[in-house]
Scaffold this motif. Sequence first.
Motif, PDB file in Angstrom:
ATOM      1  N   THR A   2       0.745  -1.432   0.007  1.00  0.00           N
ATOM      2  CA  THR A   2       0.033   0.041  -0.150  1.00  0.00           C
ATOM      3  C   THR A   2       0.757   1.210   0.077  1.00  0.00           C
ATOM      4  O   THR A   2       1.878   1.024   0.142  1.00  0.00           O
ATOM      5  N   GLY A   3       0.403   2.350  -0.304  1.00  0.00           N
ATOM      6  CA  GLY A   3       1.011   3.754  -0.197  1.00  0.00           C
ATOM      7  C   GLY A   3       1.600   4.150  -1.630  1.00  0.00           C
ATOM      8  O   GLY A   3       1.050   3.388  -2.646  1.00  0.00           O
ATOM      9  N   PRO A   4       2.373   4.859  -1.621  1.00  0.00           N
ATOM     10  CA  PRO A   4       2.757   5.621  -3.015  1.00  0.00           C
ATOM     11  C   PRO A   4       3.309   4.529  -3.965  1.00  0.00           C
ATOM     12  O   PRO A   4       3.198   4.597  -5.284  1.00  0.00           O
ATOM     13  N   GLU A   5       4.128   3.242  -3.537  1.00  0.00           N
ATOM     14  CA  GLU A   5       4.710   2.437  -4.204  1.00  0.00           C
ATOM     15  C   GLU A   5       3.550   1.367  -5.091  1.00  0.00           C
ATOM     16  O   GLU A   5       4.092   1.124  -5.883  1.00  0.00           O
ATOM     17  N   SER A   6       2.492   1.451  -4.139  1.00  0.00           N
ATOM     18  CA  SER A   6       1.558   0.551  -4.998  1.00  0.00           C
ATOM     19  C   SER A   6       1.022   1.191  -6.331  1.00  0.00           C
ATOM     20  O   SER A   6       0.513   0.470  -7.080  1.00  0.00           O
ATOM     21  N   ASP A   7       1.199   2.453  -6.533  1.00  0.00           N
ATOM     22  CA  ASP A   7       0.580   3.051  -7.559  1.00  0.00           C
ATOM     23  C   ASP A   7       1.703   3.152  -8.757  1.00  0.00           C
ATOM     24  O   ASP A   7       1.385   3.613 -10.129  1.00  0.00           O
ATOM     25  N   ARG A   8       3.001   2.523  -8.640  1.00  0.00           N
ATOM     26  CA  ARG A   8       4.155   2.601  -9.567  1.00  0.00           C
ATOM     27  C   ARG A   8       3.746   1.771 -10.755  1.00  0.00           C
ATOM     28  O   ARG A   8       3.139   0.653 -10.691  1.00  0.00           O
ATOM     29  N   PRO A   9       4.312   2.051 -11.910  1.00  0.00           N
ATOM     30  CA  PRO A   9       4.174   1.104 -12.973  1.00  0.00           C
ATOM     31  C   PRO A   9       4.884  -0.009 -12.701  1.00  0.00           C
ATOM     32  O   PRO A   9       5.793  -0.080 -11.778  1.00  0.00           O
ATOM     33  N   ASP A  10       4.611  -1.275 -13.371  1.00  0.00           N
ATOM     34  CA  ASP A  10       5.383  -2.550 -13.049  1.00  0.00           C
ATOM     35  C   ASP A  10       6.756  -2.374 -13.503  1.00  0.00           C
ATOM     36  O   ASP A  10       7.319  -1.529 -14.364  1.00  0.00           O
ATOM     37  N   LEU A  11       7.700  -2.916 -12.917  1.00  0.00           N
ATOM     38  CA  LEU A  11       9.418  -2.791 -13.064  1.00  0.00           C
ATOM     39  C   LEU A  11       9.414  -3.108 -14.521  1.00  0.00           C
ATOM     40  O   LEU A  11      10.291  -2.329 -15.202  1.00  0.00           O
ATOM     41  N   ALA A  12       8.836  -3.865 -15.144  1.00  0.00           N
ATOM     42  CA  ALA A  12       9.055  -4.126 -16.741  1.00  0.00           C
ATOM     43  C   ALA A  12       8.677  -3.370 -17.520  1.00  0.00           C
ATOM     44  O   ALA A  12       9.650  -2.903 -18.551  1.00  0.00           O
ATOM     45  N   ALA A  13       7.729  -2.423 -17.133  1.00  0.00           N
ATOM     46  CA  ALA A  13       7.279  -1.295 -17.996  1.00  0.00           C
ATOM     47  C   ALA A  13       8.147  -0.095 -17.833  1.00  0.00           C
ATOM     48  O   ALA A  13       8.683   0.423 -18.866  1.00  0.00           O
ATOM     49  N   MET A  14       8.589  -0.008 -16.507  1.00  0.00           N
ATOM     50  CA  MET A  14       9.632   1.246 -16.566  1.00  0.00           C
ATOM     51  C   MET A  14      11.161   0.884 -17.166  1.00  0.00           C
ATOM     52  O   MET A  14      11.559   1.943 -17.858  1.00  0.00           O
ATOM     53  N   ALA A  15      11.390  -0.296 -16.821  1.00  0.00           N
ATOM     54  CA  ALA A  15      12.566  -0.835 -17.687  1.00  0.00           C
ATOM     55  C   ALA A  15      12.714  -0.751 -19.039  1.00  0.00           C
ATOM     56  O   ALA A  15      13.644  -0.215 -19.623  1.00  0.00           O
ATOM     57  N   ALA A  16      11.496  -1.168 -19.511  1.00  0.00           N
ATOM     58  CA  ALA A  16      11.436  -1.079 -20.952  1.00  0.00           C
ATOM     59  C   ALA A  16      11.431   0.222 -21.516  1.00  0.00           C
ATOM     60  O   ALA A  16      12.057   0.415 -22.809  1.00  0.00           O
ATOM     61  N   ARG A  17      10.799   1.215 -21.181  1.00  0.00           N
ATOM     62  CA  ARG A  17      10.605   2.468 -21.518  1.00  0.00           C
ATOM     63  C   ARG A  17      12.030   2.936 -21.259  1.00  0.00           C
ATOM     64  O   ARG A  17      12.565   3.839 -22.419  1.00  0.00           O
ATOM     65  N   LEU A  18      12.687   2.862 -20.328  1.00  0.00           N
ATOM     66  CA  LEU A  18      14.076   3.373 -20.055  1.00  0.00           C
ATOM     67  C   LEU A  18      15.093   2.658 -21.235  1.00  0.00           C
ATOM     68  O   LEU A  18      16.033   3.258 -21.827  1.00  0.00           O
ATOM     69  N   ALA A  19      14.816   1.403 -21.503  1.00  0.00           N
ATOM     70  CA  ALA A  19      15.739   0.785 -22.480  1.00  0.00           C
ATOM     71  C   ALA A  19      15.670   1.186 -23.834  1.00  0.00           C
ATOM     72  O   ALA A  19      16.497   1.595 -24.563  1.00  0.00           O
ATOM     73  N   ARG A  20      14.318   1.383 -24.070  1.00  0.00           N
ATOM     74  CA  ARG A  20      14.049   2.105 -25.562  1.00  0.00           C
ATOM     75  C   ARG A  20      14.429   3.484 -25.461  1.00  0.00           C
ATOM     76  O   ARG A  20      14.964   3.874 -26.659  1.00  0.00           O
ATOM     77  N   SER A  21      14.559   4.112 -24.714  1.00  0.00           N
ATOM     78  CA  SER A  21      15.062   5.500 -24.668  1.00  0.00           C
ATOM     79  C   SER A  21      16.493   5.536 -24.630  1.00  0.00           C
ATOM     80  O   SER A  21      17.189   6.321 -25.432  1.00  0.00           O
TER      81      SER A  21
END
Length: 143
Positions: A2-21
């Motif tokens: 619970t808390g702010p961390e529960s609203d974050r995107p999945d790690l794979a989604a964040m890592a994929a966006r960073l990798a593409r960038s």
Amino acid sequence: MTGPESDRPDLAAMAARLARSLVAAERPVLAAHDVSMWGYVVLGALADEPMRTQAALARAIGADKTRIIGTLDELQERALIEREPDPDDRRVRLLRLTPAGRHLYAAVRADIRAGEERLLAGLAEADRRTFLRVLRRLDPADG
């Protein structure tokens, strides 16, 4: 969770966006040095150590061995790598960087690292060290 961390995107989604960038930021660097992404990957693998076979190189970089043949041909035509018969088994090709290949790899890597430095400059030094340490820790290649 619970808390702010529960609203974050999945790690794979964040890592994929960073990798593409990051890949997108590398493309102009590779183009400026007239080397493909696979060419750079091959140069990097051979910079660490020569490879005894093309199949071993393919395994090391996670590529299909038939897919890298064209890349190896191009790098050899440009005198960036050598493929020599193994004196102990002439069916085997030893792969290694030439001095020109080592020079090109170092130049491309320096330019890529300069771009990474610009990206990381937005982080506090402690956050930057932590980010890099965590990436290394989570990297399956280092496991």
